[in-house]
Design a protein around this motif. Structure first.
Motif, PDB file in Angstrom:
ATOM      1  N   GLU A 303       0.805  -1.219   0.000  1.00  0.00           N
ATOM      2  CA  GLU A 303       0.000   0.000   0.000  1.00  0.00           C
ATOM      3  C   GLU A 303       0.837   1.267   0.000  1.00  0.00           C
ATOM      4  O   GLU A 303       0.316   2.360  -0.229  1.00  0.00           O
ATOM      5  CB  GLU A 303      -0.941  -0.004   1.211  1.00  0.00           C
ATOM      6  N   ASN A 304       2.139   1.124   0.259  1.00  0.00           N
ATOM      7  CA  ASN A 304       3.042   2.276   0.265  1.00  0.00           C
ATOM      8  C   ASN A 304       4.433   1.782  -0.075  1.00  0.00           C
ATOM      9  O   ASN A 304       5.208   1.385   0.796  1.00  0.00           O
ATOM     10  CB  ASN A 304       3.036   2.965   1.622  1.00  0.00           C
ATOM     11  N   THR A 306       7.062   3.125  -0.813  1.00  0.00           N
ATOM     12  CA  THR A 306       8.233   3.856  -0.312  1.00  0.00           C
ATOM     13  C   THR A 306       8.717   3.260   1.006  1.00  0.00           C
ATOM     14  O   THR A 306       9.713   3.725   1.570  1.00  0.00           O
ATOM     15  CB  THR A 306       7.925   5.352  -0.099  1.00  0.00           C
TER      16      THR A 306
END
Length: 325
Positions: A303-304, A306
């Motif tokens: 979901e992220n 990074t």
């Protein structure tokens, strides 16, 4: 691969060089390699090397892919058998390679890393080069293509050693050698014009000791090329993961670029520069038919992206160069 042939070739290559002074030390640290590898793995890999096609008139072509070209093309049956043999050396992590028309699509596009590093190298032509943590030896062949005169890689991983010899056994006169040892086993030589260490520092429990070991291999005026994981932050920022980092168990210290520059300077390196910073992409590191287990995309937060699945910053790699007086 005959049991002693790679050792004999290495010893012959260092006669009449400064490294000849260390032949007795090398003999001691190399003699136990085969004893250190589980017998079932050693026998299997040596047997598989012997199953690769008996082909003469081999040409090495180095571009983004390191390629062995046979003047007499393999038959369809030979290709099928050879693919089966090469798959016994999986996982293939660093490359890409091409073995007599068989494309070995490795987990890492190591050519991307080489292309990032290349503009910042001193001219390698005629130079003595050491690659610390050389993996399967992909970059050793790139250094040969850059016309380095003497090329040695060190890496204690037995599988990578045998992957290298899938290619090197066809190129006996090539002055490119792989020693299956860690840098800590190397005598202090102060011999090499360029020392590479790419993707190793963060695996070391004592990074300062490791940097000293790299410096001990460089001659006066020599260049260090260091590529490693870093994080954002000021010169006081260093991340030590609580457990795994990007699912890797053996990650110890991820410094900021500023902190890493200070480490290098404290060890005695001069002219320390960060010449490249790049976030590792899922196109550069990914699962393939030659490395079928989980890869980078599985280690990032879905979901992220990074963040790693542990919540740390996603892998970012810096290239630094430095010199010794």
């Amino acid at each position: 691969m005959q049991s002693m042939s790679w050792r004999s070739a290495f010893y012959n290559s260092i006669v009449n060089t400064k490294l000849e002074l260390y032949i007795a030390e090398f003999a001691i640290i190399l003699k136990d390699f085969e004893a250190s590898v589980p017998a079932k793995d050693l026998n299997r890999w040596q047997r598989q090397l012997g199953q690769l096609p008996k082909v003469e008139n081999i040409e090495l072509i180095v571009g983004d892919s390191v390629s062995l070209n046979a003047y007499n093309a393999l038959t369809a049956g030979d290709i099928a058998k050879t693919i089966s043999v090469l798959k016994n050396f999986m996982p293939w992590r660093k490359g890409p390679f091409n073995f007599m028309s068989i494309n070995i699509d490795t987990e890492w596009r190591s050519d991307w890393k080489w292309n990032r590093v290349l503009p910042h190298l001193q001219n390698l032509a005629g130079k003595k080069v050491l690659d610390v943590g050389c993996g399967s030896g992909y970059h050793l062949f790139r250094m040969h293509d850059a016309q380095a005169s003497q090329i040695i890689g060190v890496d204690p991983t037995a599988l990578f050693f045998f992957q290298f010899h899938c290619f090197k056994q066809y190129l006996p006169s090539l002055n490119v050698h792989y020693l299956p040892i860690g840098i800590e086993a190397m005598p202090t030589t102060n011999y090499f014009d360029t020392v590479f260490s790419m993707g190793v520092l963060y695996h070391r429990q004592d990074p300062i000791k490791f940097l000293r070991e790299l410096k001990d291999q460089l001659c006066s005026g020599g260049q260090l090329v260091l590529e490693t994981l870093v994080i954002d932050g000021d010169e006081n920022t260093v991340l030590m993961p609580k457990g795994r980092y990007s699912q890797m168990r053996n990650v110890w210290f991820l410094p900021s670029v500023g902190a890493l520059i200070i480490w290098l300077q404290r060890v005695g390196f001069k002219n320390v520069k960060c010449v490249d910073i790049d976030c590792t992409s899922i196109e550069e590191q990914r699962a393939t038919p030659w490395m079928e287990t989980h890869s980078l995309i599985d280690f990032l937060d879905s979901e992220n992206m990074t963040k790693t699945i542990e919540g740390y910053p996603a892998p970012k790699r810096a290239v630094l160069t430095a010199s010794v007086s």
